[in-house]
Design an enzyme around this catalytic site. Structure first.
Site, short mmCIF file in Angstrom:
data_model
loop_
_atom_site.label_atom_id
_atom_site.label_comp_id
_atom_site.label_asym_id
_atom_site.label_seq_id
_atom_site.Cartn_x
_atom_site.Cartn_y
_atom_site.Cartn_z
N CYS A 72 4.96 -29.85 108.21
CA CYS A 72 5.43 -30.27 109.79
C CYS A 72 5.75 -29.20 110.56
O CYS A 72 6.83 -28.71 110.03
CB CYS A 72 6.31 -31.31 109.45
N CYS A 182 0.24 -29.39 114.88
CA CYS A 182 0.70 -30.46 114.41
C CYS A 182 -0.05 -30.91 113.25
O CYS A 182 -1.26 -30.98 113.48
CB CYS A 182 0.90 -31.68 115.45
N1 DGL Z 1 3.20 -33.52 111.55
C1 DGL Z 1 4.31 -33.18 112.56
C2 DGL Z 1 3.95 -31.69 112.97
O1 DGL Z 1 3.31 -30.71 112.37
C3 DGL Z 1 4.24 -34.16 113.50
C4 DGL Z 1 5.18 -34.06 114.75
C5 DGL Z 1 6.07 -35.22 115.16
O2 DGL Z 1 6.65 -35.94 114.33
O3 DGL Z 1 6.44 -35.46 116.02
O4 DGL Z 1 4.69 -31.14 114.03
#
Ligand code: DGL
Length: 255
Positions: A72, A182
């Site tokens: 993430c 993301c």
């Molecule tokens: N998968 C997360 C990232 O890479 C998602 C972002 C979120 O939860 O806003 O930033």
């Protein structure tokens, strides 16, 4: 049982990283945890992201992970140090938007899509500062893609309409590369391409992360030696049959 590699995300997006890890090291055991009850993280304050990420990862330490992958970008930028402090002896590997990879590939006009929190982070500012002069990076937060993926890719038309508005500056003045900053976004590549209306090169850091995890495990003599088939377990803070079937559906998709 062998120690797992814990793979963590604010929700289902980190499955795009899990896929690369499992393809590179199929004989390892993976424990994927998505905090979908609290997704998206990227519209929250940094302190809250730190609290959510550490609260989600702390109980997983009882599984004695051999590595923790923060799959993430948002949680990496906000909470990597705090996650490492939870388990000082366990390697913690994070992910950052692949801006420098796009720049190294010769792209001069780059669009980074990521959460507002990632785009506002010190780590992202550092990456921009490392780009060579003349590189033009446009940064746009697109939280609607997170919702689309968390909902199991249901409302493609709704996402396309939101992205057509959000990406207008890159439609008017085309970019050469889109950085998927993301881990949810690789699942929406086709919608992003349609919203832009032209072909573009995509960059994300999932492959680099998978190789970094392998190097780290090898350096610590922690790679699974046997050629037994590995294992993947999905857990979610919304531990419903729907979330688990969405997780499997996303894992089976090409990214
Ligand atoms: N998968 C997360 C990232 O890479 C998602 C972002 C979120 O939860 O806003 O930033």
């Amino acid at each position: 049982m062998t120690s797992p590699i814990v793979v963590f995300d604010s929700g289902l997006g980190g499955i795009s990283v899990l896929k690369k890890l499992a393809a590179l090291m199929p004989n390892e055991r993976y424990l994927y945890f998505g905090d979908s009850a609290n997704a998206p993280y990227g519209t929250r304050e940094r302190e809250e992201i730190v609290r959510l990420a550490t609260d989600a990862i702390r109980p997983l330490l009882s599984e004695r992970p051999k590595a923790i992958v923060i799959a993430c970008n948002t949680a990496t930028a906000a909470a990597r140090a705090q996650v490492q402090a939870l388990a000082p002896s366990v390697p913690v590997i994070g992910i950052r938007p692949a801006v420098l990879q796009a720049e190294a590939a010769g792209c001069r006009r780059i669009l980074t899509l990521a959460s507002a929190s990632t785009l506002g982070s010190a780590s992202y500012a550092e990456q921009l500062a490392q780009c060579r002069p003349g590189t033009d990076v446009l940064s746009i937060p697109t939280p609607e893609i997170v919702t689309y993926v968390e909902d199991g890719l249901c409302d493609r038309a709704g996402l396309l309409s939101a992205l057509t508005k959000a990406l207008a500056p890159a439609v008017k003045d085309p970019v050469e590369a889109v950085v998927l900053g993301c881990t949810h976004y690789p699942f929406a590549k086709d919608v992003i391409r349609t919203a832009l209306g032209y072909d573009v090169r995509f960059f994300d850091a999932a492959d680099d992360v998978a190789h970094e995890v392998r190097r780290t495990l090898e350096a610590g003599n922690a790679r699974e030696e046997s050629d037994a088939s590995g294992d993947i377990e999905f857990r979610n803070s919304l531990q419903t049959p729907q979330m688990l079937s969405k997780s499997r559906m996303l894992f089976s998709m090409p990214v």
